[in-house]
Design a protein around this motif. Structure first.
Motif, PDB file in Angstrom:
ATOM      1  N   ASN A 103      10.932   0.199 -27.067  1.00 30.20           N
ATOM      2  CA  ASN A 103      11.930   1.250 -27.259  1.00 30.20           C
ATOM      3  C   ASN A 103      11.701   1.917 -28.614  1.00 30.20           C
ATOM      4  OD1 ASN A 103      14.261   2.786 -27.770  1.00 30.20           O
ATOM      5  ND2 ASN A 103      15.566   1.364 -26.635  1.00 30.20           N
ATOM      6  N   PRO A 104      11.323   3.193 -28.629  1.00 26.74           N
ATOM      7  CA  PRO A 104      11.021   3.857 -29.909  1.00 26.74           C
ATOM      8  C   PRO A 104      12.204   3.903 -30.866  1.00 26.74           C
ATOM      9  CG  PRO A 104      11.154   5.452 -28.106  1.00 26.74           C
ATOM     10  CD  PRO A 104      11.135   4.098 -27.479  1.00 26.74           C
ATOM     11  N   PHE A 105      13.429   3.940 -30.328  1.00 27.99           N
ATOM     12  CA  PHE A 105      14.605   4.010 -31.189  1.00 27.99           C
ATOM     13  C   PHE A 105      14.755   2.758 -32.044  1.00 27.99           C
ATOM     14  CE2 PHE A 105      19.440   3.868 -31.544  1.00 27.99           C
ATOM     15  CZ  PHE A 105      19.474   4.751 -32.608  1.00 27.99           C
ATOM     16  N   ARG A 106      14.262   1.614 -31.547  1.00 32.74           N
ATOM     17  CA  ARG A 106      14.336   0.392 -32.355  1.00 32.74           C
ATOM     18  C   ARG A 106      13.517   0.552 -33.642  1.00 32.74           C
ATOM     19  NH1 ARG A 106      18.451  -0.072 -29.698  1.00 32.74           N
ATOM     20  NH2 ARG A 106      18.300  -0.791 -27.555  1.00 32.74           N
ATOM     21  N   TYR A 107      12.357   1.162 -33.514  1.00 32.76           N
ATOM     22  CA  TYR A 107      11.482   1.327 -34.678  1.00 32.76           C
ATOM     23  C   TYR A 107      11.993   2.416 -35.618  1.00 32.76           C
ATOM     24  CZ  TYR A 107       8.317  -1.594 -31.990  1.00 32.76           C
ATOM     25  OH  TYR A 107       7.774  -2.636 -31.278  1.00 32.76           O
ATOM     26  N   SER A 108      12.471   3.523 -35.059  1.00 24.29           N
ATOM     27  CA  SER A 108      12.979   4.588 -35.930  1.00 24.29           C
ATOM     28  C   SER A 108      14.250   4.151 -36.647  1.00 24.29           C
ATOM     29  CB  SER A 108      13.225   5.870 -35.128  1.00 24.29           C
ATOM     30  OG  SER A 108      14.173   5.675 -34.101  1.00 24.29           O
ATOM     31  N   SER A 109      15.064   3.314 -35.984  1.00 28.39           N
ATOM     32  CA  SER A 109      16.272   2.796 -36.633  1.00 28.39           C
ATOM     33  C   SER A 109      15.906   1.895 -37.804  1.00 28.39           C
ATOM     34  CB  SER A 109      17.121   2.011 -35.625  1.00 28.39           C
ATOM     35  OG  SER A 109      17.594   2.847 -34.598  1.00 28.39           O
ATOM     36  N   ARG A 110      14.955   0.998 -37.562  1.00 26.81           N
ATOM     37  CA  ARG A 110      14.534   0.104 -38.645  1.00 26.81           C
ATOM     38  C   ARG A 110      13.866   0.896 -39.767  1.00 26.81           C
ATOM     39  NH1 ARG A 110      10.682  -4.991 -37.386  1.00 26.81           N
ATOM     40  NH2 ARG A 110       9.139  -3.325 -37.097  1.00 26.81           N
ATOM     41  N   ALA A 111      13.093   1.911 -39.389  1.00 27.84           N
ATOM     42  CA  ALA A 111      12.423   2.733 -40.397  1.00 27.84           C
ATOM     43  C   ALA A 111      13.423   3.426 -41.307  1.00 27.84           C
ATOM     44  CB  ALA A 111      11.537   3.770 -39.710  1.00 27.84           C
ATOM     45  N   TYR A 112      14.504   3.917 -40.730  1.00 23.88           N
ATOM     46  CA  TYR A 112      15.507   4.634 -41.519  1.00 23.88           C
ATOM     47  C   TYR A 112      16.096   3.731 -42.598  1.00 23.88           C
ATOM     48  CZ  TYR A 112      19.379   7.809 -42.514  1.00 23.88           C
ATOM     49  OH  TYR A 112      20.263   8.660 -43.139  1.00 23.88           O
ATOM     50  N   ILE A 113      16.268   2.458 -42.259  1.00 28.50           N
ATOM     51  CA  ILE A 113      16.778   1.492 -43.234  1.00 28.50           C
ATOM     52  C   ILE A 113      15.683   1.086 -44.217  1.00 28.50           C
ATOM     53  CG2 ILE A 113      17.668  -0.863 -43.507  1.00 28.50           C
ATOM     54  CD1 ILE A 113      19.159  -0.456 -40.852  1.00 28.50           C
ATOM     55  N   ARG A 114      14.493   0.816 -43.704  1.00 28.53           N
ATOM     56  CA  ARG A 114      13.393   0.357 -44.565  1.00 28.53           C
ATOM     57  C   ARG A 114      12.992   1.405 -45.595  1.00 28.53           C
ATOM     58  NH1 ARG A 114       8.724  -2.416 -40.921  1.00 28.53           N
ATOM     59  NH2 ARG A 114       8.130  -3.365 -42.914  1.00 28.53           N
ATOM     60  N   ALA A 115      13.228   2.671 -45.291  1.00 26.59           N
ATOM     61  CA  ALA A 115      12.842   3.744 -46.214  1.00 26.59           C
ATOM     62  C   ALA A 115      13.492   3.582 -47.579  1.00 26.59           C
ATOM     63  CB  ALA A 115      13.210   5.100 -45.618  1.00 26.59           C
ATOM     64  N   ASN A 116      14.610   2.871 -47.626  1.00 27.79           N
ATOM     65  CA  ASN A 116      15.316   2.667 -48.889  1.00 27.79           C
ATOM     66  C   ASN A 116      14.687   1.581 -49.752  1.00 27.79           C
ATOM     67  OD1 ASN A 116      18.122   4.259 -48.644  1.00 27.79           O
ATOM     68  ND2 ASN A 116      17.579   3.446 -46.644  1.00 27.79           N
ATOM     69  N   ILE A 117      13.902   0.691 -49.131  1.00 28.55           N
ATOM     70  CA  ILE A 117      13.382  -0.452 -49.885  1.00 28.55           C
ATOM     71  C   ILE A 117      11.898  -0.724 -49.646  1.00 28.55           C
ATOM     72  CG2 ILE A 117      15.596  -1.665 -50.102  1.00 28.55           C
ATOM     73  CD1 ILE A 117      14.960  -3.226 -47.607  1.00 28.55           C
ATOM     74  N   ASP A 118      11.327  -0.158 -48.596  1.00 29.88           N
ATOM     75  CA  ASP A 118       9.935  -0.447 -48.237  1.00 29.88           C
ATOM     76  C   ASP A 118       9.350   0.780 -47.545  1.00 29.88           C
ATOM     77  OD1 ASP A 118       7.508  -1.452 -47.372  1.00 29.88           O
ATOM     78  OD2 ASP A 118       8.372  -2.762 -45.838  1.00 29.88           O
ATOM     79  N   VAL A 119       8.887   1.739 -48.338  1.00 29.81           N
ATOM     80  CA  VAL A 119       8.423   3.013 -47.788  1.00 29.81           C
ATOM     81  C   VAL A 119       7.237   2.822 -46.848  1.00 29.81           C
ATOM     82  CG1 VAL A 119       7.402   5.248 -48.358  1.00 29.81           C
ATOM     83  CG2 VAL A 119       9.321   4.389 -49.697  1.00 29.81           C
TER      84      VAL A 119
END
Length: 218
Positions: A101-117
């Motif tokens: 499910n692509p939304f799982r990855y984009s959701s995690r990416a949105y959070i990770r962008a704050n701490i792990d670009v």
């Protein structure tokens, strides 16, 4: 019309406080009703009662521990409650349960962008691999690549996103955008100012009710 049905109608009207009242009254009689708990959890998040949202989702997860969407939703509530570690744990679980499910990855990416670009970049790439028409992920990936100096790749992402949504800037717009990118590349923290919110864009009310129909009759 019972309290659950009234709550759904109010939720669709974005009258979240009123929906919470109806759903809470309904839950006095059916305290473990997953439909009511789920909608109330989203309503709580809408009014920024994040801990209550987390509590409702946690209650449902006791009954449905293998539902990726529940972990994703709780992760979003943790994120807004500024608990990044808990948010990422839930997003990791959602990815593990629903890896296609692509939304799982984009959701995690949105959070990770704050701490792990770099980690966020990889997640957005995976989301786009699974859904090449995801203009939001393309846009956000472009912003992250821009932030780490990959200007050419970022421009390609923006162009792809524009093509998907049917936006074709003229030459003047392109020149202005190039100047904007050059200026932003000199700033240290431009991501949060212009990144599209994956959660708002993807998690629509229509999706909530489609999801309810699919799992809460188990």
């Amino acid at each position: 019309m019972n309290g659950l049905e009234k709550g759904k109608v109010l939720f669709e009207k974005q009258e979240y406080k009123e929906a919470i009242i109806e759903l809470t009254n309904f839950l006095l009689e059916q305290k473990n009703n997953a439909d009511a708990l789920y909608i109330r959890a989203i309503c709580f998040r809408k009014i920024e009662a994040f801990e209550k949202s987390i509590a409702d989702l946690s209650t449902i997860l006791i009954r449905l521990p293998d539902e990726a969407t529940l972990f994703c939703e709780r992760g979003i509530s943790y994120f807004y409650n500024k608990n990044m570690n808990a948010a990422l744990i839930d997003m990791n679980k959602a990815v593990a349960l629903d890896p296609n499910n692509p939304f799982r990855y984009s959701s995690r990416a949105y959070i990770r962008a704050n701490i792990d670009v770099e980690g966020a970049i990889e997640d957005y790439k995976k989301a786009i691999e699974l859904d090449p028409e995801d203009a939001i992920s393309l846009n956000n990936l472009g912003l992250l690549e821009e932030n780490v100096g990959k200007m050419s790749s970022a421009k390609n992402r923006f162009n792809a996103a524009n093509k998907i949504i049917g936006y074709y800037p003229d030459k003047r717009d392109e020149i202005q955008e190039n100047k904007k990118i050059e200026n932003q590349s000199q700033e240290k923290n431009t991501i949060g100012k212009i990144m599209l919110n994956v959660f708002i864009a993807k998690a629509t009310r229509k999706e909530y009710f489609a999801y309810l129909k699919s799992i809460f009759k188990k």
